[in-house]
Design an enzyme around this catalytic site. Structure first.
Site, PDB file in Angstrom:
ATOM      1  N   ALA A  73       1.003  -1.230   0.214  1.00 24.06           N
ATOM      2  CA  ALA A  73      -0.117   0.322   0.004  1.00 24.06           C
ATOM      3  C   ALA A  73       0.908   1.505   0.086  1.00 24.06           C
ATOM      4  CB  ALA A  73      -0.947   0.295   1.437  1.00 24.06           C
ATOM      5  N   GLY A 112       0.590  -4.397   1.104  1.00 21.65           N
ATOM      6  CA  GLY A 112      -0.659  -5.456  -0.164  1.00 21.65           C
ATOM      7  C   GLY A 112      -0.138  -6.254  -1.146  1.00 21.65           C
ATOM      8  N   GLU A 115      -0.215  -9.252  -0.592  1.00 22.81           N
ATOM      9  CA  GLU A 115      -1.214  -9.778  -0.345  1.00 22.81           C
ATOM     10  C   GLU A 115      -2.276 -10.154  -1.646  1.00 22.81           C
ATOM     11  OE1 GLU A 115      -1.719  -6.522   3.171  1.00 22.81           O
ATOM     12  OE2 GLU A 115      -3.074  -7.522   3.580  1.00 22.81           O
ATOM     13  N   GLU A 135       4.056  -5.195   7.669  1.00 25.71           N
ATOM     14  CA  GLU A 135       2.886  -4.121   8.183  1.00 25.71           C
ATOM     15  C   GLU A 135       3.092  -3.731   9.900  1.00 25.71           C
ATOM     16  OE1 GLU A 135       2.744  -6.292   6.042  1.00 25.71           O
ATOM     17  OE2 GLU A 135       1.124  -5.671   4.843  1.00 25.71           O
TER      18      GLU A 135
END
Ligand code: 3H9
Length: 732
Positions: A73, A112, A115, A135
């Site tokens: 992200a 992310g 993911e 994270e």
């Protein structure tokens, strides 16, 4: 979709095109790390729609531009209000699609990014790629399904370890774990396209991780409870590691419920001050790389010399660690000692350290040993590009050595001194080429600690500084360029911090009380336990050399005052009694014996403190935790402001990086300058004024001019201090 996007093709951040053999190709394009910003997510949705509507494409490959899959992200957007499709439904849509999606992972797949790859039906990685869910290092948890899909794919124990540490794994390890389906040393996109052609007609149902029943080992509860217990004691108040375990626990539930729990925990972390502090640390560690020197030289415009061959001179504890660090980075290294016995001992120790490294990296010991040449002979330094001197911390010895190095090394060789606070310019002055001399302050253990203070002497050339910073990066360190002031930045700030802790003992506190408060705040170790670990004699020698204690002190001088300022002789008194810390089994604490590790409260020391207070007519008082924290931490930060005023550090980010990476300051509290910014500069100024009134003979408690200036400016946010300080200094 509220956002209006430019239709210009070069602006598109997820391109759709067609590759050979009926394969659709989606390419993320958001340099430098293809972070999943709102614009990328928007374009990725469009690209996915095009790919699924393209009747000529039977399968899809998802990859990234610039040799990198995706860094996760967009952290910069965390502090902004942004629109764009949310990541969780986007990943769910990739997984639910009717065409197989193959992630082509090169460079990194992190957070992310990984993911998203877990939402794909297959994953192919380049052999040099690194994968992970880091994270937790940002005060968060993998909040786009990572805590639910990863344990389903690789099992709970491995997922627990990866998510709670944030560790990156190599492609090879990822293959062993079952995280990727194939590893290639060729072109990963080509390999992924071929793979996609092969699986295009395979049924997809079994490839959707969200539909997998999580493998629940019989001892899952014990595993999770054990992890919770360990993390709660080790995390030092950090919320994210504990939340990660709770999110993983929810992976035993049906997927949708697990995701709900993950989102709930993520929402709490996302808005927490800890996450903000850790994200500040992340960006600070990047800001410090953007150094500049007086004049126009800076990180962008200064060439870097390649270090083909390095040397370490002096193979004590630090020299050995530095040698291992260089060899591990693949740099051929001459490891030199002056004494045959010392050389043999060092060779054995370095070999044992490299053996452990080889096992960890699954490499042969020989591949490391062939890079290191142990020697007693100076002539082996003739062809090295850079020397790191790591002899005993003795200025006379270092000066002698540098004048010899200057005679034996190539004129362009960069000469570095590993010192924790000696004057780099004085050392440089003993050579004919002061411009090639730079300080490299490694932290012990040198092969573990990530911090490197790069000390620019007034005569160090920009190329020498740039080369050393670059070398630091190759060694896996975060280099912070600092000025040549006694103790540089880290140790200079330690002095007022330690002094306050000592004064608190005089006033009635115990080492356990001070350390307990600091450890509860989040420090890895309180100041007294830390002194015991590093050895009380280190500071004692410095104080004797500077005439603060020892024979140079005139008998009529008060033991509690030096040069008109308050002085605490407690540490000197312990040293005089042979209590040097862990190495002698006694210091501020008692240990099981010499070299013992477990610090136990020492009744002798308590009696000694009582007696000392009686002798000096000091009436002990009750000191609360708030006073311990304020006196110790504000004195430290106050010195930080002075360091900024003098230009010894370029910005608060430099000081905070040094404290988080080198001095055990908890990352979830940002660092000393971040801490005082969070408390409020005006409140900190008021408390310092109060303490200085109470202790007028302690100059370190007198608020610095910069702190006053910032308060007068309305306490601007910490992100503005760097520029303010730069402007102020340029006007001097
Ligand atoms: C996440 O994914 C949350 C999700 O689970 C859930 C969401 C719902 N965003 O380090 P470098 C910048 S959280 C924005 O010097 P390297 C960085 O600031 C995210 N910017 O390069 C720097 O900018 P500048 C989880 C980012 O080659 C530039 O890129 N992901 C991001 O040494 C170069 O960075 C992570 O925690 C980002 N995600 O290392 C990964 N990443 O040039 C964090 C980097 O202006 N990133 N930047 O100074 C890293 O670990 C390293 O940057 C990486 C590259 C290994 C990727």
């Amino acid at each position: 979709m509220s956002e209006v996007r430019s239709p210009v093709e070069s602006d598109i951040m997820a391109h759709y095109s067609r590759a050979a053999g009926h394969i659709g190709l989606i390419r993320l394009a958001n340099p430098p790390v293809n972070a999943l910003s709102s614009a990328v997510r928007h374009d990725l949705c469009r690209a996915l729609e095009r790919a699924s509507a393209d009747t000529g494409a039977k399968a899809i490959v998802l990859c990234g531009e610039n040799g990198l899959f995706c860094g996760g992200a967009d952290i910069l957007e965390f502090s902004k209000k942004t629109g764009g499709p949310a990541l969780v439904p986007l990943i769910n849509a990739i997984e639910a699609g009717e065409k197989p999606v193959v992630a082509a992972i090169e460079g990194v797949a992190l957070g992310g990014g990984l993911e998203m790859a877990l939402g794909c039906h297959y994953r192919i990685a380049h052999c040099q790629a690194r994968l992970g869910l880091p994270e937790v290092m940002l005060g968060l948890l993998p909040g786009a399904g990572g805590t639910q899909r990863l344990p389903r794919l690789i099992g709970f124990p491995a997922a627990l370890e990866l998510i709670t540490t944030g560790r990156h794994v190599s492609a090879e390890e990822a293959l062993t774990l079952g995280l990727v389906d194939q590893v290639t040393d060729g072109d990963v996109q080509e390999a992924a396209v071929k793979f996609a052609q092969r699986v295009a007609d395979e049924p997809l149902a079994s490839r959707r991780l969200s539909t997998w029943k999580p493998p629940c080992p019989a001892d899952l509860d014990t595993l999770l409870q054990g992890a919770l217990g360990r993390l709660q004691s080790r995390a030092r108040g950090a919320l994210a590691p504990v939340a990660c375990v709770h999110a993983l626990q929810a992976a035993t539930l049906p997927f949708a419920q697990g995701i709900e729990k993950e989102q709930e925990l993520m929402a709490t972390l996302f808005s927490s001050p800890q996450a903000r502090a850790m994200q500040y640390c992340f960006f600070s560690q990047r800001i410090v790389g953007k150094w500049s020197l007086a004049g126009r030289a800076n990180w962008k415009n200064t060439p870097v010399r390649t270090v083909h061959r390095a040397a370490v001179v002096g193979l004590g504890t630090m020299g050995r660690g530095i040698t291992v660090t260089l060899v591990r980075a693949g740099i051929p290294t001459v490891a030199m000692e002056m004494d045959r016995g010392q050389l043999q001992a060092a060779q054995q120790a370095v070999t044992a350290m490299l053996e452990r490294e080889a096992t960890k990296q699954k490499r042969s010991l020989d591949s490391y040993l062939q890079l290191v040449q142990f020697t007693l002979e100076r002539r082996h330094l003739q062809d090295v590009d850079l020397v790191i001197e790591a002899v005993y911390e003795d200025l006379a010895l270092k000066k002698r050595l540098f004048s010899e190095l200057c005679a034996v090394c190539r004129p362009d060789a960069i000469l570095c001194t590993n010192t924790s606070g000696l004057d780099v310019d004085v050392i440089a002055g003993t050579t004919r080429r002061p411009e090639v001399v730079v300080g490299m302050h490694f932290f012990a253990p040198a092969h573990v600690m990530k911090l490197l203070e790069v000390v620019r002497g007034p005569r160090s050339s920009p190329v020498a500084v740039a080369t050393v910073v670059h070398l630091g990066k190759l060694l896996g360190k975060v280099s912070v360029v600092v000025g040549n002031s006694p103790g540089f930045v880290g140790n200079r700030l330690l002095k007022p911090y330690m002094e306050q802790a000592n004064f608190l003992l005089e006033e009635g506190a115990t080492p356990e009380q001070v350390d307990g408060t600091l450890e509860e705040f989040g420090f890895a170790m309180g100041i007294f336990r830390m002194s015991d670990l590093s050895g009380l004699d280190v500071g004692w020698r410095v104080r004797r050399e500077s005439g603060l204690t020892g024979p140079a002190v005139r008998p009529e001088e008060s033991p509690r005052h030096r040069l008109g300022c308050r002085y605490c002789p407690l540490a000197d008194l312990l040293c005089e009694r042979g209590r040097l810390g862990q190495k002698t089994g006694q210091g501020w604490y008692l240990y099981e014996g010499p070299e013992g590790r477990k610090a136990l409260p020492d009744p002798w020391l308590h009696g000694f403190l009582d007696e000392y207070r009686r002798q000096h007519a000091l009436k002990p008082r009750r000191i609360d935790q708030q006073e311990v924290l304020e006196r110790c931490l504000y004195a430290l930060a106050n010195e930080g402001f002075r360091v900024l005023e003098e230009g010894v550090a370029a910005g608060p980010e430099d000081i905070d990086t040094i404290y988080v990476l080198g001095y055990g300051w908890p990352a979830h509290m940002g660092g000393p300058m971040y801490h005082v910014a969070t408390v409020g500069l005006s409140a900190v100024l008021t408390r310092l004024e109060h303490f200085h009134r109470a202790h007028p003979d302690v100059p370190q408690l007198q608020p610095s001019a910069l702190l006053r200036h910032l308060v007068a400016q309305g306490s601007p946010p910490i992100s503005k201090w760097r520029e303010l300080v730069r402007v102020q200094r340029s006007q001097l």
